[in-house]
Design an enzyme around this catalytic site. Structure first.
Site, PDB file in Angstrom:
ATOM      1  CG  ASP A  61     -41.115  30.434 -39.889  1.00 15.01           C
ATOM      2  OD1 ASP A  61     -40.944  30.289 -38.671  1.00 15.01           O
ATOM      3  OD2 ASP A  61     -40.538  31.157 -40.576  1.00 15.01           O
ATOM      4  CE1 TYR A 154     -29.442  28.356 -28.080  1.00 11.18           C
ATOM      5  CE2 TYR A 154     -27.832  27.986 -26.155  1.00 11.18           C
ATOM      6  CZ  TYR A 154     -28.770  27.580 -26.987  1.00 11.18           C
ATOM      7  OH  TYR A 154     -28.942  26.071 -26.912  1.00 11.18           O
ATOM      8  CE  LYS A 158     -32.495  26.936 -26.436  1.00 13.22           C
ATOM      9  NZ  LYS A 158     -33.736  25.989 -27.168  1.00 13.22           N
ATOM     10  CB  THR A 189     -25.725  19.467 -33.245  1.00  9.30           C
ATOM     11  OG1 THR A 189     -25.280  20.715 -32.070  1.00  9.30           O
ATOM     12  CG2 THR A 189     -26.395  18.407 -32.245  1.00  9.30           C
TER      13      THR A 189
END
Length: 247
Positions: A61, A154, A158, A189
């Site tokens: 992890d 998100y 990034k 994806t």
């Protein structure tokens, strides 16, 4: 890429990470893959071996430093060194306006995308600096260079990955270690399906891509393999997004 490179891939069990592991296996590398789903990990390791590669799966992890340290140390113990590391572990989090976000949702995204990348880089650089060479490729996103309404966590994570990449490159250059990132645009994806939610929203989103389609994990993996071996590139972010950031 030279023969018999030793490659580590985090987040290797799906999407871009999986495609990258397969691409390096086809390039005659020895590959160590990691993730949290044990059965899928062993199945992927078997698939890599079927391509002729030496391959090992380690459950890890990236949010847990002891796991990351043990993963990197295993790769070195098993194969003698670490030439390339691909840090692909990441999640998108829940899309919602900033005024609805919470500390818990922030922690969930940043612990994987930012802390996970930081811990991986820390231990990869520990090894690569000592051996005076190596190449790290972080996986960012088109959103690492722009904003997106409803995807603040998100996007911010990034941006942080790209900052880590550039800072790591400056720190590692004296040791002959290169640190770069590949920033995909829309890629077919499960994450893309979760983000767009419906076929209609997905089609509308892909209409904003100049090439009018999503990329494939294999196309991004090809870029990662290239960047990993680009010997005069460091501190850079290669944007592979069908033209989304051209304008």
């Amino acid at each position: 890429m030279n023969d018999q490179k030793v490659v580590l891939v985090t987040g290797a069990l799906s999407g871009i990470g999986r495609a990258s592991a397969l691409a390096f296996a086809r390039s005659n590398a020895s590959v160590v893959i990691s993730g949290r789903r044990v059965d899928e990990g062993h199945a992927l390791a078997d698939a890599l071996r079927s391509l002729g590669a030496q391959a090992e799966f380690i459950e890890a992890d990236v949010r847990v430093e002891e796991d990351v340290q043990a993963l990197v140390d295993y790769a070195v113990a098993r194969f003698g060194r670490l030439d390339i590391a691909v840090n692909a572990a990441g999640i998108e989090g829940e899309s919602m306006p900033i005024v609805e976000q919470t500390a818990a949702r922030y922690a969930a995204v940043f612990e994987t995308n930012v802390l996970g990348t930081l811990l991986a880089m820390k231990h990869e650089l520990r090894v690569m600096s000592a051996q005076r060479g190596g190449s790290i490729v972080n996986v960012s996103s088109t959103m690492g260079a722009r904003g997106a309404a409803g995807a603040s966590l998100y996007v911010a994570s990034k941006h942080a990955v790209e900052g880590l990449t550039k800072s790591g490159a400056l720190e590692a250059a004296a040791f002959g270690v290169r640190v770069n990132a590949v920033a995909p645009g829309p890629v077919q994806t499960p994450m893309l399906d979760r983000l767009t939610q419906t076929p209609e929203r997905k089609a509308a989103f892909l209409d904003t891509v100049p090439l009018r389609r999503a990329g494939t994990p294999d196309e991004i993996a090809d870029a990662i393999v290239y960047v990993a071996s680009a010997s005069f590139m460091t501190g850079e972010v290669l944007r592979v997004n069908g033209g989304r950031t051209a304008a």
